[in-house]
Write a protein that holds these residues in place. Structure first.
Motif, PDB file in Angstrom:
ATOM      1  N   LYS A 537      55.719 -27.714  27.713  1.00 50.92           N
ATOM      2  CA  LYS A 537      55.355 -26.689  28.689  1.00 50.92           C
ATOM      3  C   LYS A 537      54.780 -25.430  28.056  1.00 50.92           C
ATOM      4  N   SER A 540      51.294 -25.871  27.252  1.00 53.34           N
ATOM      5  CA  SER A 540      50.561 -26.039  28.502  1.00 53.34           C
ATOM      6  C   SER A 540      50.174 -24.689  29.096  1.00 53.34           C
ATOM      7  N   GLN A 544      46.382 -23.299  29.698  1.00 55.71           N
ATOM      8  CA  GLN A 544      45.967 -22.898  31.039  1.00 55.71           C
ATOM      9  C   GLN A 544      45.407 -21.474  31.020  1.00 55.71           C
ATOM     10  N   LYS A 564      46.992 -31.364  33.662  1.00 54.03           N
ATOM     11  CA  LYS A 564      48.151 -31.711  32.829  1.00 54.03           C
ATOM     12  C   LYS A 564      48.738 -33.044  33.269  1.00 54.03           C
TER      13      LYS A 564
END
Length: 567
Positions: A537, A540, A544, A564
């Motif tokens: 995460k 991620s 982003q 994702k």
């Protein structure tokens, strides 16, 4: 950056706001109805506004329970993903957020359940108090109804000298309400990130308490503990005229004693459709469970990864899809998701499995991994396969430029993609995709072994086809010891990389994502770039943010679209 984020996530925001809007509308509409409805006027005399709070939250609870099974209906989502007429572009990306929406709806269930329980707790106290010696006036008169023959009661607590909790647990509503609350607490607490990482099996088993939850929810309203005046009684007994003349009820012709009944249960009407749909989902899974899966090859990699090659009748897949695997000899109930690492052009399908819990550890042992002697194929335990199901990665070929980023074992979804690219290039199939950037961040050098051969063959083919520019890959090693560092330094000047054997050298450390995205934005100043990630995460969120930061404000400029992997 915030403006870009709002632009890219506008559909998600619209969907979330729509969900919130429907919840708000249902709550306010139901609340106002119970606050104004004449048939519940006498009920409000005893309970006050907590009646409306309890009923409004119950309607919102039913609405969210109707939604919660839809995002986890994998076959439905795969069908919608394949229906290009209704799901293309940004709408397809919303399907990849199915688990986020499932969690959001779960929070809605939890919040409305809490409001419902608290409101009914106060309702019980008010019912109990209205039976006390201190109660007087209309509440006391209403609470005494039902003591004489041919009277129906309004207050379910019949005497003051009783335990309200004991009385409640003697009713259908009380027992099912307790079961629903306990099931919800168990499901929610075992769904935390910590529990899922420590014991996925615990999460898996406790989540299936949802069956008990839905059965209890469907029959919860059958107790009819909240009562209102019957339509026939309303015609004979005018509440506006009679409410202040409660002492003269039955003595005045216009004011016979009011009659009450419970409201028809409605929760089952809300959840029946999704439950039937989910039942069909499980029937399909059972049917697929019965289909024979032939294991054609087992490879135990030194990096602790088990590779399984399988065949199944009429099995069709696309790059980036995943399957659910069950091993009955380990567990009859558990199904675990694994990304397919084979290409559609191959006559088998494969997965790579790393030990990450009790189930995967038992599977690897059963298949002779972890240094055990190889087993004959006929002696291997039976496997059942459900799927394949689509994910975000299936959209890679829809962009002119795609960026694939993997961390650790998260590289498995991209194996299928790269193999498919290899086959398409070999057959010279025309592609919309003209450039692929591939990033792999890994801690263990041994993990490169099974994947390096694929990259090497792809590297060779691209060079032979004159498309060396098509694939740009960057491998980052984030963990090494002193001996490895010395070995790397001694062989640094060789033509191929000492770790992977590829022409492209391995990088040591972590990527500077700001520089990487800046270079890609400069190389492709206009058009769409799809960014696909599988990994933790924290990374991620960084990716982003980079997609938003380096997307152009000009509609004709470059735009990074983040996707994702989640299953």
């Amino acid at each position: 950056t915030m403006g870009c984020w709002i632009l890219n996530e506008s559909l998600s925001i619209i969907l979330v706001l729509s969900w919130l809007g429907v919840n708000l509308y249902l709550f306010i509409d139901t609340f106002c109805w119970y606050e104004e409805e004449e048939s519940f006027l006498y009920t409000r005399v005893i309970l006050g506004s907590t009646l409306a709070w309890a009923r409004a939250s119950a309607v919102c609870l039913n609405f969210n329970c109707m939604l919660i099974l839809l995002p986890i209906s994998r076959n439905l989502i795969s069908f919608m993903r394949g229906t290009s007429t209704c799901c293309r572009g940004p709408w397809r990306r919303q399907l990849d957020k199915n688990l986020k929406f499932h969690k959001l709806v779960a929070y809605g269930v939890a919040v409305n359940s809490t409001i419902h329980v608290v409101a009914h707790f106060w309702n019980l106290q008010r019912y109990h108090w209205s039976q006390s010696a201190h109660a007087e006036g209309l509440p006391a008169a209403l609470s005494k109804l039902g003591n004489a023959p041919n009277e129906s009661y309004l207050n379910p607590i019949r005497t003051f000298h009783t335990n309200t909790i004991t009385e409640l647990l003697k009713t259908i509503a009380g027992v099912t309400g307790l079961i629903i609350a306990l099931a919800l607490i168990l499901i929610m607490t075992s769904s935390t990130e910590f529990i899922r990482q420590v014991s996925y099996e615990l999460f898996w088993y406790t989540h299936h308490v949802f069956v008990i939850f839905f059965i209890s929810l469907a029959i919860h309203g059958a107790g009819r503990i909240v009562r209102g005046q019957t339509p026939e009684s309303q015609r004979l007994h005018n509440v506006t005229f009679c409410r202040d003349r409660y002492a003269q009820w039955q003595q005045v012709a216009q004011c016979p004693r009011p009659q009450f009944s419970g409201k028809e249960p409605s929760a089952w009407k809300w959840v029946l459709g999704p439950v039937v749909l989910y039942a069909c989902e499980r029937i399909i899974r059972f049917w697929r469970f019965q289909q024979e899966v032939v294991i054609t090859k087992v490879v135990s990699h030194p990096s602790g990864v088990l590779e399984l090659h399988m065949r199944k009748r009429d099995f069709k897949m696309a790059p980036g899809q995943y399957i659910l695997i069950q091993c009955p000899s380990i567990s009859w109930l558990e199904w675990h998701p694994f990304t397919l690492t084979s290409a559609p052009q191959e006559n088998f399908f494969s997965v790579h499995i790393r030990v990450a819990g009790d189930w995967t550890e038992a599977l690897c042992k059963a298949f002779g991994a972890e240094g055990q002697a190889p087993k004959e194929l006929w002696s291997l335990p039976r496997l059942a396969v459900d799927g394949p199901f689509g994910t975000a990665l299936t959209d890679v070929f829809h962009y002119p430029v795609s960026v694939c980023i993997a961390a650790g074992i998260g590289v498995t979804p991209f194996a299928s993609l790269l193999k498919s690219i290899w086959y398409k290039c070999e057959s010279q199939t025309p592609l919309k995709l003209s450039k692929v950037y591939f990033y792999w961040i890994c801690r263990d050098p041994k993990a490169f072994e099974w994947f390096a051969d694929l990259l090497l063959s792809l590297e060779t083919l691209m060079s032979e086809r004159g498309k060396a520019h098509f694939l740009s890959y960057h491998i980052f090693l984030t963990g090494w010891d002193e001996n490895q560092a010395v070995h790397i330094a001694l062989h640094w000047d060789e033509g191929t990389d000492v770790i992977t054997g590829l022409k492209q050298k391995t990088f040591y450390g972590r990527p500077n994502w700001s520089n990487e995205f800046r270079q890609m934005a400069y190389a492709h100043p206009s058009g769409s770039i799809g960014v696909f990630f599988c990994g933790p995460k924290a990374l991620s969120k960084t990716l982003q943010r980079m997609c938003c930061l380096y997307s152009s404000a000009d509609p004709k400029g470059v735009h990074f679209y983040y996707n994702k992997e989640s299953f």
